[in-house]
Structure formats: structure tokens, C-alpha cells
Motif scaffolding. Structure first.
Motif, PDB file in Angstrom:
ATOM      1  N   LEU A  57       0.832  -1.211   0.000  1.00 50.21           N
ATOM      2  CA  LEU A  57       0.000   0.000   0.000  1.00 50.21           C
ATOM      3  C   LEU A  57       0.866   1.261   0.000  1.00 50.21           C
ATOM      4  O   LEU A  57       0.500   2.262  -0.631  1.00 50.21           O
ATOM      5  N   ASP A  58       1.994   1.227   0.701  1.00 50.47           N
ATOM      6  CA  ASP A  58       2.922   2.362   0.653  1.00 50.47           C
ATOM      7  C   ASP A  58       3.430   2.589  -0.768  1.00 50.47           C
ATOM      8  O   ASP A  58       3.557   3.732  -1.220  1.00 50.47           O
ATOM      9  N   TYR A  59       3.717   1.522  -1.454  1.00 45.49           N
ATOM     10  CA  TYR A  59       4.217   1.629  -2.825  1.00 45.49           C
ATOM     11  C   TYR A  59       3.139   2.204  -3.745  1.00 45.49           C
ATOM     12  O   TYR A  59       3.436   3.059  -4.597  1.00 45.49           O
ATOM     13  N   LEU A  60       1.897   1.757  -3.566  1.00 43.38           N
ATOM     14  CA  LEU A  60       0.817   2.252  -4.418  1.00 43.38           C
ATOM     15  C   LEU A  60       0.461   3.708  -4.134  1.00 43.38           C
ATOM     16  O   LEU A  60       0.204   4.480  -5.056  1.00 43.38           O
ATOM     17  N   TRP A  61       0.425   4.071  -2.862  1.00 40.00           N
ATOM     18  CA  TRP A  61      -0.039   5.396  -2.473  1.00 40.00           C
ATOM     19  C   TRP A  61       1.075   6.405  -2.253  1.00 40.00           C
ATOM     20  O   TRP A  61       0.814   7.574  -1.983  1.00 40.00           O
ATOM     21  N   GLY A  62       2.325   5.965  -2.315  1.00 38.89           N
ATOM     22  CA  GLY A  62       3.446   6.884  -2.152  1.00 38.89           C
ATOM     23  C   GLY A  62       3.660   7.362  -0.714  1.00 38.89           C
ATOM     24  O   GLY A  62       4.187   8.449  -0.500  1.00 38.89           O
TER      25      GLY A  62
END
Length: 112
Positions: A57-62
Motif C-alpha cells: 500500500l505504501d508503494y501504491l499510495w506513495g
């Protein structure tokens, strides 16, 4: 086909456990080692799985903080799961009663 006379035994000759937690037998002959390993596995497994979900989720949402929240959620969830399976609660020995809870009633005679 299963023999009804041997319903208490598994096909490998080991006793069938009535508990839902892995590694814990119904007669508690394994001691605390297997239960401790199961608790450790639940907590570490929860941290790994939820950290990976948070990392994704960090990767998707930055963002950069969801992986930490996922690790904390995984640790809490693993402890909760092991508690619900009865691995972290105190066990009663055969024939013993647990300690009474609440205030003592025998000390009232000495009160002033």
C-alpha cells in the motif's frame, strides 16, 4: 475407510488433538514449548504478512508509514489469535481449582 474402534487415533498412530491450535495436544504432554512456538509463529507471521501488505500500500499510495502500522497490526493480531486459541491463557492442572478472584472474606473478623 476409518475404523470406529480407533476413533481416538490418527492414521499415523498419534493421538488426535481436540484443540484448534497447532502443536498443542489435548493431554498437555508437550509442555509449553509447542505452545510457545505456536504463539511465536502467529506473532511473527502476522508481522510479516501485514508488513508486506503495508509495504504494498505504501508503494501504491506513495506513503512511508503504512508498513509500520501493518507491522503493529500484525503483532496485535497474532497475539489476539494465539489468545483466542487458548495458547496464552493459564492452564489448570488436573484436580486443582484456580485461585479465587475478588476480595477475601476471611479477614473481616479482624477489622476495627
Amino acid at each position: 475407510m476409518r475404523d470406529p474402534k480407533k476413533s481416538g487415533k490418527a492414521s499415523a498412530g498419534k493421538p488426535v488433538s481436540g484443540r484448534s491450535a497447532p502443536g498443542v495436544s489435548s493431554d498437555n504432554s508437550d509442555g509449553g514449548y509447542n505452545a510457545g512456538m505456536a504463539v511465536f509463529s502467529y506473532i511473527i507471521g502476522g508481522i510479516i504478512v501485514w508488513s508486506l501488505i503495508g509495504w504494498g500500500l505504501d508503494y501504491l499510495w506513495g506513503t512511508r508509514w503504512i508498513v509500520l502500522a501493518g507491522a503493529l497490526l500484525g503483532a496485535v493480531g497474532g497475539f489476539y489469535l494465539s489468545h483466542m486459541h487458548g495458547l496464552t491463557s493459564s492452564r489448570k492442572n488436573a484436580g486443582e481449582r484456580p485461585a479465587a478472584s475478588g476480595p477475601s472474606t476471611d479477614g473481616d473478623t479482624n477489622a476495627k
